[in-house]
Design a protein around this motif. Structure first.
Motif, PDB file in Angstrom:
ATOM      1  N   ARG A 205     -11.265 -19.419  -4.871  1.00 49.51           N
ATOM      2  CA  ARG A 205     -10.696 -20.086  -3.701  1.00 49.51           C
ATOM      3  C   ARG A 205      -9.634 -19.235  -3.012  1.00 49.51           C
ATOM      4  O   ARG A 205      -9.189 -19.568  -1.912  1.00 49.51           O
ATOM      5  CB  ARG A 205     -10.111 -21.444  -4.106  1.00 49.51           C
ATOM      6  CG  ARG A 205     -11.192 -22.444  -4.408  1.00 49.51           C
ATOM      7  CD  ARG A 205     -10.748 -23.717  -5.115  1.00 49.51           C
ATOM      8  NE  ARG A 205      -9.360 -24.072  -5.033  1.00 49.51           N
ATOM      9  CZ  ARG A 205      -8.880 -25.160  -4.393  1.00 49.51           C
ATOM     10  NH1 ARG A 205      -9.710 -25.961  -3.742  1.00 49.51           N
ATOM     11  NH2 ARG A 205      -7.603 -25.436  -4.425  1.00 49.51           N
ATOM     12  N   THR A 206      -9.245 -18.144  -3.624  1.00 54.67           N
ATOM     13  CA  THR A 206      -8.290 -17.218  -3.019  1.00 54.67           C
ATOM     14  C   THR A 206      -8.978 -16.217  -2.091  1.00 54.67           C
ATOM     15  O   THR A 206      -8.290 -15.443  -1.412  1.00 54.67           O
ATOM     16  CB  THR A 206      -7.557 -16.435  -4.112  1.00 54.67           C
ATOM     17  OG1 THR A 206      -8.527 -15.782  -4.954  1.00 54.67           O
ATOM     18  CG2 THR A 206      -6.690 -17.341  -4.964  1.00 54.67           C
ATOM     19  N   THR A 249      -4.634 -19.172  -1.829  1.00 54.09           N
ATOM     20  CA  THR A 249      -5.424 -20.399  -1.721  1.00 54.09           C
ATOM     21  C   THR A 249      -5.058 -21.168  -0.450  1.00 54.09           C
ATOM     22  O   THR A 249      -5.930 -21.652   0.277  1.00 54.09           O
ATOM     23  CB  THR A 249      -5.214 -21.287  -2.963  1.00 54.09           C
ATOM     24  OG1 THR A 249      -5.596 -20.561  -4.136  1.00 54.09           O
ATOM     25  CG2 THR A 249      -6.040 -22.559  -2.870  1.00 54.09           C
ATOM     26  N   TYR A 254      -7.417 -24.070   1.436  1.00 55.97           N
ATOM     27  CA  TYR A 254      -7.551 -25.033   0.345  1.00 55.97           C
ATOM     28  C   TYR A 254      -6.173 -25.536  -0.080  1.00 55.97           C
ATOM     29  O   TYR A 254      -5.157 -24.881   0.124  1.00 55.97           O
ATOM     30  CB  TYR A 254      -8.231 -24.404  -0.866  1.00 55.97           C
ATOM     31  CG  TYR A 254      -9.666 -23.989  -0.637  1.00 55.97           C
ATOM     32  CD1 TYR A 254     -10.663 -24.932  -0.459  1.00 55.97           C
ATOM     33  CD2 TYR A 254     -10.009 -22.640  -0.623  1.00 55.97           C
ATOM     34  CE1 TYR A 254     -11.981 -24.560  -0.272  1.00 55.97           C
ATOM     35  CE2 TYR A 254     -11.327 -22.248  -0.430  1.00 55.97           C
ATOM     36  CZ  TYR A 254     -12.307 -23.207  -0.256  1.00 55.97           C
ATOM     37  OH  TYR A 254     -13.601 -22.829  -0.069  1.00 55.97           O
ATOM     38  N   PRO A 256      -3.923 -26.141  -3.227  1.00 58.41           N
ATOM     39  CA  PRO A 256      -3.864 -25.739  -4.628  1.00 58.41           C
ATOM     40  C   PRO A 256      -3.297 -26.799  -5.571  1.00 58.41           C
ATOM     41  O   PRO A 256      -3.323 -26.617  -6.795  1.00 58.41           O
ATOM     42  CB  PRO A 256      -2.937 -24.525  -4.585  1.00 58.41           C
ATOM     43  CG  PRO A 256      -2.016 -24.798  -3.443  1.00 58.41           C
ATOM     44  CD  PRO A 256      -2.850 -25.526  -2.423  1.00 58.41           C
ATOM     45  N   GLU A 260      -4.803 -24.638  -8.818  1.00 56.86           N
ATOM     46  CA  GLU A 260      -4.093 -23.378  -9.045  1.00 56.86           C
ATOM     47  C   GLU A 260      -2.642 -23.614  -9.476  1.00 56.86           C
ATOM     48  O   GLU A 260      -2.081 -22.828 -10.242  1.00 56.86           O
ATOM     49  CB  GLU A 260      -4.150 -22.501  -7.788  1.00 56.86           C
ATOM     50  CG  GLU A 260      -5.505 -21.897  -7.491  1.00 56.86           C
ATOM     51  CD  GLU A 260      -6.468 -22.855  -6.786  1.00 56.86           C
ATOM     52  OE1 GLU A 260      -7.637 -22.485  -6.588  1.00 56.86           O
ATOM     53  OE2 GLU A 260      -6.034 -23.983  -6.419  1.00 56.86           O
TER      54      GLU A 260
END
Length: 279
Positions: A205-206, A249, A254, A256, A260
């Motif tokens: 997602r990063t 992210t 997104y 996090p 994350e």
């Protein structure tokens, strides 16, 4: 390279360059075990289901579905796809005292039998592509890959043998390479395709993936994802990597929170399939 170095493709992400091109996978598994690297485990059932769906969609007209695994490393996805094995069993095998004492040549002999005895009845051909020549050589030597190529399509066009191999691939898979490979690699491969190709990608997602989605669309592939579901990849190496991942992210759009922020990289699953033709 050492663990403390960061990735040029994903700022702030620790690098593990020293484990990706060893003569065999033992260092790879020993290094990643404490970080609970797990994405091949989550991909195992997804790849099996997608392979079955791809076969059913085209009525077996192309024969068994040939899988092209990008950034294949030591053939781990192929091991889990085609064998009665779990990722936990692979960790146990390659970190055991028994395998630690072996030379690479001895380990290759052991692994030939190890994988052959666990081969699934529904196993299908797997082509491996990775710039790490020693890693793909190992996977080929122990029978995990039916064909293997150590080529970097970000820098060079595919060679004639790779072109011929890719022409028959019906499913492209990747679990850990997006960011290191880009839309350029996918475009080079899809130019070689001669049968309908599906793409299944687990993407951190990063890392932005839109350029790949756009390129796949040029080849009439429609990409979908379930934004409500993520798949954990591994623990962060420390607070600095986590802070960077949270920032990245957010930059990719997104949230996090609860993912994350809790200490692990997470991936998104993208499925790309041919655009339906009008009835």
């Amino acid at each position: 390279m050492t663990r403390g170095l960061t990735s040029a493709t994903t700022p702030g992400k620790s690098r593990f360059d020293d484990i990706y091109n060893e003569p065999d996978p033992r260092v790879y598994f020993r290094r990643l075990a404490p970080l609970e690297y797990e994405i091949p485990h989550h991909a195992q059932d997804v790849f099996r289901r997608t392979r079955a769906d791809r076969a059913a969609a085209h009525g077996g007209a192309d024969g068994p579905v040939t899988v092209l695994d990008l950034c294949c490393s030591y053939g781990i996805n192929a091991a889990l796809l085609n064998h009665h094995l779990t990722l936990a069993e692979l960790y146990a095998h390659y970190t055991s005292p028994e395998t630690e004492a072996l030379t690479t040549e001895e380990l290759i002999d052991v692994d030939k039998e190890f994988y052959a005895s666990r081969r699934r009845a529904d196993a299908t051909p797997v082509i491996g592509l990775d710039a790490a020549d020693r890693a793909v050589s190992y996977a080929l030597a122990v029978g995990l890959l039916d064909d293997a190529y150590a080529e970097n399509l970000e820098r060079h066009s595919p060679g004639p043998q790779l072109r011929r191999a890719v022409a028959g691939a019906g499913l492209i898979t990747v679990t850990g390479g997006i960011g290191y490979i880009t839309h350029r690699t996918f475009e080079a491969l899809l130019e070689c395709a001669r049968v309908p190709v599906w793409v299944t990608a687990f993407v951190l997602r990063t890392v932005p993936y839109q350029s790949v989605i756009t390129s796949l669309a040029h080849y009439d592939l429609v990409t979908r994802t379930d934004y409500s579901r993520t798949y954990p990849q591994r623990l962060f190496t420390g607070p600095a990597e986590q802070r960077s991942a949270v920032e990245q992210t957010l930059s990719t759009g997104y949230d996090p929170t609860g993912l994350e922020t809790e200490g692990r990289y997470h991936t998104q699953l993208y499925q790309s399939r041919p655009r339906p033709r009008p009835a």
